[in-house]
Structures are given as C-alpha cells and as structure tokens.
Design an enzyme around this catalytic site. Structure first.
Site, PDB file in Angstrom:
ATOM      1  N   HIS A 186       0.844  -1.192   0.000  1.00  0.00           N
ATOM      2  CA  HIS A 186       0.000   0.000   0.000  1.00  0.00           C
ATOM      3  C   HIS A 186       0.879   1.241   0.000  1.00  0.00           C
ATOM      4  O   HIS A 186       1.407   1.655   1.039  1.00  0.00           O
ATOM      5  CB  HIS A 186      -0.938  -0.019   1.206  1.00  0.00           C
ATOM      6  CG  HIS A 186      -1.796   1.201   1.308  1.00  0.00           C
ATOM      7  ND1 HIS A 186      -2.292   1.669   2.502  1.00  0.00           N
ATOM      8  CD2 HIS A 186      -2.246   2.082   0.359  1.00  0.00           C
ATOM      9  CE1 HIS A 186      -3.003   2.768   2.297  1.00  0.00           C
ATOM     10  NE2 HIS A 186      -2.985   3.035   1.006  1.00  0.00           N
TER      11      HIS A 186
ATOM     12  N   ASN B 175      -5.538   3.711   7.247  1.00  0.00           N
ATOM     13  CA  ASN B 175      -6.870   4.174   6.837  1.00  0.00           C
ATOM     14  C   ASN B 175      -7.960   3.742   7.806  1.00  0.00           C
ATOM     15  O   ASN B 175      -8.992   4.397   7.913  1.00  0.00           O
ATOM     16  CB  ASN B 175      -7.186   3.679   5.424  1.00  0.00           C
ATOM     17  CG  ASN B 175      -6.491   4.516   4.374  1.00  0.00           C
ATOM     18  OD1 ASN B 175      -6.129   5.659   4.611  1.00  0.00           O
ATOM     19  ND2 ASN B 175      -6.289   3.953   3.193  1.00  0.00           N
TER      20      ASN B 175
END
Length: 697
Positions: A439, A489
């Site tokens: 990511h 996140n």
C-alpha cells in the site's frame, strides 16, 4: 615509515608517518561517539601532542564513514566523562595542526568533532550535517557556535534547522571544508604539511576573531533566514531553540554561547517533545523487525517490475521504482490512458528539474527505465507485479486471476489496495502464497510510508521481498495484517467518526481544521478531504454500507472538493485557498434542528480530543487483533503517512502523555452521549487504564 602508537587500541588507533600522525576512529559500524571512543580521542591527542616526532595530526574514521554521531545505546543513561564538548575543546586546543579527513557520514556530534579540527577535507561521497533537530534537540557540543563562525549565521541556521546533510561538493561551497578529494587522507596530509610550512600556530573556530566579526556582519541575512526556517515549525520547540542558539553566536562570546547552548540542550532533552521524537526514532528502527518469520528466511529476488495502471497512483509507483534503478513496465488498457500517464510522469520529472533537484540527464535516465505497454502479457518477465487499478474488489480479483495466468512462476503479485481484503484478492489466484499488499501513499514517488500487508498465506520470502524492495525505494515499510483499511486508513476512518457531529453541533469546517492544525498537523481534516476528493471516501462508504449525511449530500451534488471547486469549502477558479461556504453551514443547521440539537461554540481542545481519542481507541483494537505488531508501528504509520506531528510521537505515544484513564473516560462519555458503539473504549484501553499502564508497556 609508519610507526604504531599505543593510545586506545580498541577504538582509536594512532600511527605516524614522516611527522604526520593518523588518528583513526574505530568503533564499528558507524564510529559512534561512545564513552570509550571519546576517551580514546583525548588520550591519542595527548600522546600525539607530547611526541616531538609528530608535527601535525590527521583525524579520520575507519570503515565507511568519519563519525555518525552519538552512541544510541547510551541514550537515556547518565552521561560519563569525557563529555563531548571537552573532547572537541581538546582537539581545538591541540598545539599542532589537526585536519579532519571526512568520508561517508559526519553527522551530529561527528560533524561537531570535525568542526573542532583546524581544517577539514571531504570526499565527494561525504555526508555532513547536524540532525539533532529531528530528535527535538539542538546540537549540544558547540555546533551552534562553531558552524556560524565557519560558514556564516544565515547558512548555519538553515543547515541546523533543516537537519539535512550536505555532500562534499556542497560542503565545499558553503565553506565547511576547504577541499574535496577522493583520497581524503592523502589530501588532509598535504594540507597539514602546508599548515606546518606556514609556521602559523593553529587557531580554532572558538577564538578566531576575524571569523567572529564576519559572522556578526551577517545579522540581517541571518534574521531573514531564521524567519524563513521557522515558518514550517508548527509548534515544534527545537527549531526555535536552534535559531536562538545561533543568534547567541552573534550576541555572546564563545564561552557564554556554549553555556546557553548546553542549557537549551539539557532543557530540550528532558522535555516531552524530544522524548516523543526519540520514541519515533526507535519506533522506526523497530518497525524493521518482522514477527513470525523463520530464522533462515530470505527475500525472493526482485530485479524487474511491472506496474498495472498508469493513473496518478500507478504512475507514481512506476517513478518510485525507476528512481531506485529498477526497470519498470507500465501497463495500461488503452493508448490514450498510457500516453496520459506517461505525460504526467514526464511533467513530474520536469518539475523536479525546474526546482534544481535533478538534472536533465538524470530525468532522461529515469524515464528510460519506464517502458509503456498495452499488453498485459508483458508481465511475464517481471519479478514483481504491482497492480494499481480502480479500488473495486471485482476489478482487482479479475486482474489478479489474469496475472496469475500470465506471470512467471516465481513472480510476486502485489496489490496496492488501500482498503480491500488482501486474502480475498489472493484467493483469486492459484498461488496465494505469492500475493502481498504493498500500500503506497500518494504521491507514491514522494511519500515515505509503505504498508506491507501480510495475508494469511503470504510466503515469508515474498513478505521479506516486499519489505526489502520498500527500503530500496527509500520507503519506510511497516508490516500490517489484513482488515478493512489496514492500520492507517482504519484509524483515519475512526478519526472521522465525529467530524460531521462537530459541524452539526456548531463548529465550522475552518474551526475544526484550525484546531487540528494547532495540534501540529499540516492540514485539517476537511481541507484534506477536499484535497483528496470527497468521492474517494464516498465510494468506500458505499462499499461498506455506511453513510455520512453531510459528505454524501455534497457528493450527490457533484461537490468533490478542490477538483470541482466546491466541497466542504468553495474555491475560486485556479485557487487552492479554502473559502467558507454557507451551504455547508445551512445543511449542518438543518440537521441540528431536525435532531433537536442546540448548537454551540466548541473549544479547540474539545475538537482535538474528539478527533484524537477515537484514533487511539481504534489503535488499541488494532493491537488487540494483532493487525499491528507493536504500538510504535502505528505511530510510524501515522507520522510518515498522515502527517501526525512527529514531536508528539504518534497517536499511541501521545496517549501516554495524555493519560489512558482520561482518554477512556472521554470516550465513555461520548459513547453514553451518542450511543454509537465506535466510541466504546476498547478492551485493551480499559485494561491498561485500570492498571495504570501504557501502550509502551
């Protein structure tokens, strides 16, 4: 003829050849300034000074560098003599010329040692700097007093407050060194002989009256430079302390300036900000340790890369690999999309050239490493394939199945998903052990964080390869587990749980953003949402069956933030300055009226608590579930991926400063007031608060 001397043979060696002594720092791996090394330097200097056969001394470092500064194993322990300022004073007071021969790093105390010498020579590959500000400190061994005398206060304050090192050529330009040479020892010997031949007694920076007068003449330039470097401090104490210390070099004599420097250093080292920054330093190092791997595991080799998708994220990822020297195949489905992506890459590199951070030749070299293709079969020759396509599970699973069919048997299949289940993506292949999450954070060619997502079946050599590649890209890789949003996140979503309630209860987007910026973030949450695009979180909410009444309404109106000119704020054409929008306030007022909520002025401290406490609570749940290996990993992710003020140490470290019982009570009150389960204190938080413990253990 080389004659060995006896001074401190373990960490300092002293040899003599034709009247020039070579004093070598030898404390592997970086010649850190341990107590033994400091004592060894003093003993070797005394021995060389007393030897009539020695006319000058060249000081250098064994191995790959001169000296990388303080010994981190001594951090937090009582200091022991000889203290570094006394060591440097001994170098400066040596009656025979001392020349520092610098190769590799000369950082922090290492550069201060070199500043104590009477002259300096550097290799082109040398790195010289005073990075103490990054640990919430100022240089504490004369750096703030000697460097301004050497290169001028304006240049010195820029170097000290940035904490960034300079190479040999830049150091020569600034005046830190007098010469740049490949063979630094030979060059230093030659310079030492010139100093002997001059017949002039060596003069240290602390007593060079001519340099001091020149430094004082630069006050106006210094004040302008000081104002500039403090613009981005955002509540950090160390930059202001650095500026004050350098100013002292103009206003005080050397001895008084040194006393003030030491007092400021000791005050900062005992303060919360330096403790937080030191925590972040060690947390970053600890993040490199991966739990649960076989002792004999080695990384699967990666020599070439393919990136699927040439959009903003895919293009940035391709640039990150090209910057690190990897050949990259950038694959798109249409010629138009590929050309647009390659054009954006060219523009990004051109911008870097225009800012003077890259030459045209370097730009051409990096672009040449990226080969565009419309053929998905081009992945066959890649060792690592990174998909960066639309954040949709169906799209990603279909693509991963195609990659499974087309990729080489040993290829690593990486997904850049920021939210989705990597286990489910891996299950679309016949080789789930070869699938890993990588990511990247946007812009991928710049942002330092890389979340490496370990799925249930990710093989150890694949996980290690992703981490190793991340380091080669200049990233800080942190291994995390699989859940929606992973660590970064998922906590970001928790931070936003109370955002709309704050608006409904009476705060404006600008007031919320100001409170968060006042806490130390570079940007508030509403400004960040507008910058990123409200449609991104809108899609994520819809995929999870979640709603956010105000944000959803804005998106339904096509208000996606800066790119559409309106979001939580409005923007004039071509401008990025957020302007208040009465429609957002009217919507919040209407919801308050419908829900029977009396609007009020909300203090900045309450706003910060309502954003921060849910983040800490979610971090506790993440630790309970084993998604993060350690609290410090969460802190590293939020410092390097989301702009959490490093001088606060990250959310989990900040929790200890606030007090877990206070956080628990604040969350419990919000839970009882709202009835929303996300505010219920996590079991780990409850337990630690009850026991008087902390996330640090």
């Amino acid at each position: 003829m080389t004659e060995p001397h006896s001074a401190s043979p373990d960490v300092v060696t002293l040899t003599q050849e034709n009247g020039i002594a070579l004093l070598t720092l030898n404390n592997p791996p970086v010649n850190a300034l341990s107590t033994a090394l400091r004592a060894g330097i003093v003993a070797a200097l005394a021995e060389a000074a007393a030897d009539p056969a020695i006319e000058a001394i060249v000081m250098t470092g064994a191995g790959r560098g001169f000296c990388a500064g303080a010994d981190i194993t001594e951090f937090g322990k009582p200091p022991r003599e000889p203290f570094l300022p006394d060591v440097i004073a001994a170098i400066e007071a040596c009656p025979k010329p001392v020349v520092a021969a610098i190769h590799g790093p000369a950082l922090g105390g290492g550069l201060e040692v070199a500043l104590g010498a009477h002259a300096r020579v550097a290799a082109p590959s040398a790195k010289m700097g005073l990075p103490e500000v990054k640990l919430g400190l100022i240089p504490g061994a004369g750096g703030t007093q000697r460097l301004p005398r050497l290169i001028g206060p304006a240049a010195a304050v820029k170097l000290i407050v940035s904490g960034e090192p300079v190479g040999g050529a830049e150091a020569r330009k600034l005046g830190i060194v007098t010469e740049v040479a490949e063979d630094v020892v030979a060059a230093a010997r030659a310079l030492a002989r010139q100093m002997i031949a001059s017949g002039v007694a060596p003069v240290g920076l602390s007593s060079d009256a001519a340099r001091l007068e020149a430094a004082r003449a630069g006050r106006d330039a210094f004040e302008a430079a000081a104002a500039e470097v403090l613009k981005g401090a955002r509540g950090a104490e160390a930059p202001a302390a650095c500026v004050a210390a350098v100013r002292n070099s103009l206003d005080l004599d050397f001895e008084a300036g040194m006393k003030a420097e030491r007092a400021a250093f000791l005050s900062l080292v005992a303060g919360d900000q330096s403790k937080a920054l030191r925590h972040a330093f060690f947390a970053e190092k600890a993040a490199a340790k991966i739990d649960g791997l076989p002792a004999d595991a080695v990384a699967r080799p990666v020599r070439s890369v393919a990136v699927i998708g040439a959009g903003t994220m895919g293009g940035g990822i391709a640039m990150a690999f090209a910057n690190a020297g990897y050949p990259v195949t950038l694959i798109e489905t249409s010629a138009e999309a590929l050309a647009r992506g390659q054009g954006n890459i060219d523009k990004n590199y051109a911008s870097t050239v225009a800012r003077g951070r890259m030459s045209e030749a370097e730009k051409a070299e990096r672009i040449a490493r990226i080969t565009g293709s419309l053929d998905l079969g081009a992945v066959a020759s890649a060792d690592l394939i990174v998909e960066a396509v639309f954040e949709d599970m169906g799209v990603k699973k279909t693509l991963m199945a195609d990659l499974d069919r087309l990729a080489g048997p040993d290829a690593i299949l990486a997904t850049n998903t920021s939210y989705l289940d990597v286990n489910e993506i891996a299950a679309a292949t016949s080789r789930p052990e070869a699938v890993v999450g990588m990511h990247f954070f946007s812009p991928a060619n710049i942002m330092k964080l890389l979340e490496v997502v370990r799925a249930e079946k990710t093989a150890p050599d694949v996980l290690l390869a992703a981490v190793e590649v991340g380091r080669k890209l200049g990233k800080i890789p942190v291994v995390v587990g699989v859940c929606n949003g992973f660590v970064g996140n998922r906590i970001l979503r928790a931070q936003r749980n109370d955002l709309e309630a704050l608006l409904v209860e009476g705060a404006s987007p600008a007031e919320v953003d100001a409170a968060w910026s006042g806490f130390g973030f570079p940007m508030g949450p509403f400004a960040m949402l507008d910058l990123a695009g409200l449609d991104i979180s809108w899609r994520a909410r819809k995929a999870l069956g979640q709603t956010a009444e105000i944000a959803d309404h804005l998106c339904e109106q096509g208000r996606f933030g800066q790119k559409t000119g309106r979001g939580f704020y409005r923007y004039e054409p071509g401008e990025r300055k957020p302007l208040a929008d009465s429609e957002v306030e009217d919507l919040a007022k209407a919801i308050a009226a419908r829900e029977g909520i009396t609007r009020r002025s909300i203090p900045a401290a309450e706003i910060v608590e309502r954003l921060l406490y849910p983040m800490i609570n979610e971090g506790a749940r993440i630790l309970e579930e084993g998604i993060a290996q350690r609290p410090g990993d969460i802190d590293v992710i939020w410092i390097f991926g989301y702009g959490f003020p490093a001088w606060r140490g990250g959310p989990m470290h900040a929790a200890g400063s606030i007090g877990l019982a206070r956080i628990r009570d604040g969350l419990q009150a919000r839970f009882e007031q709202s009835g929303r389960a996300e505010f219920k204190p996590a079991a780990l938080l409850e337990r630690l608060a009850a026991d008087g413990g902390s996330f640090a253990g």
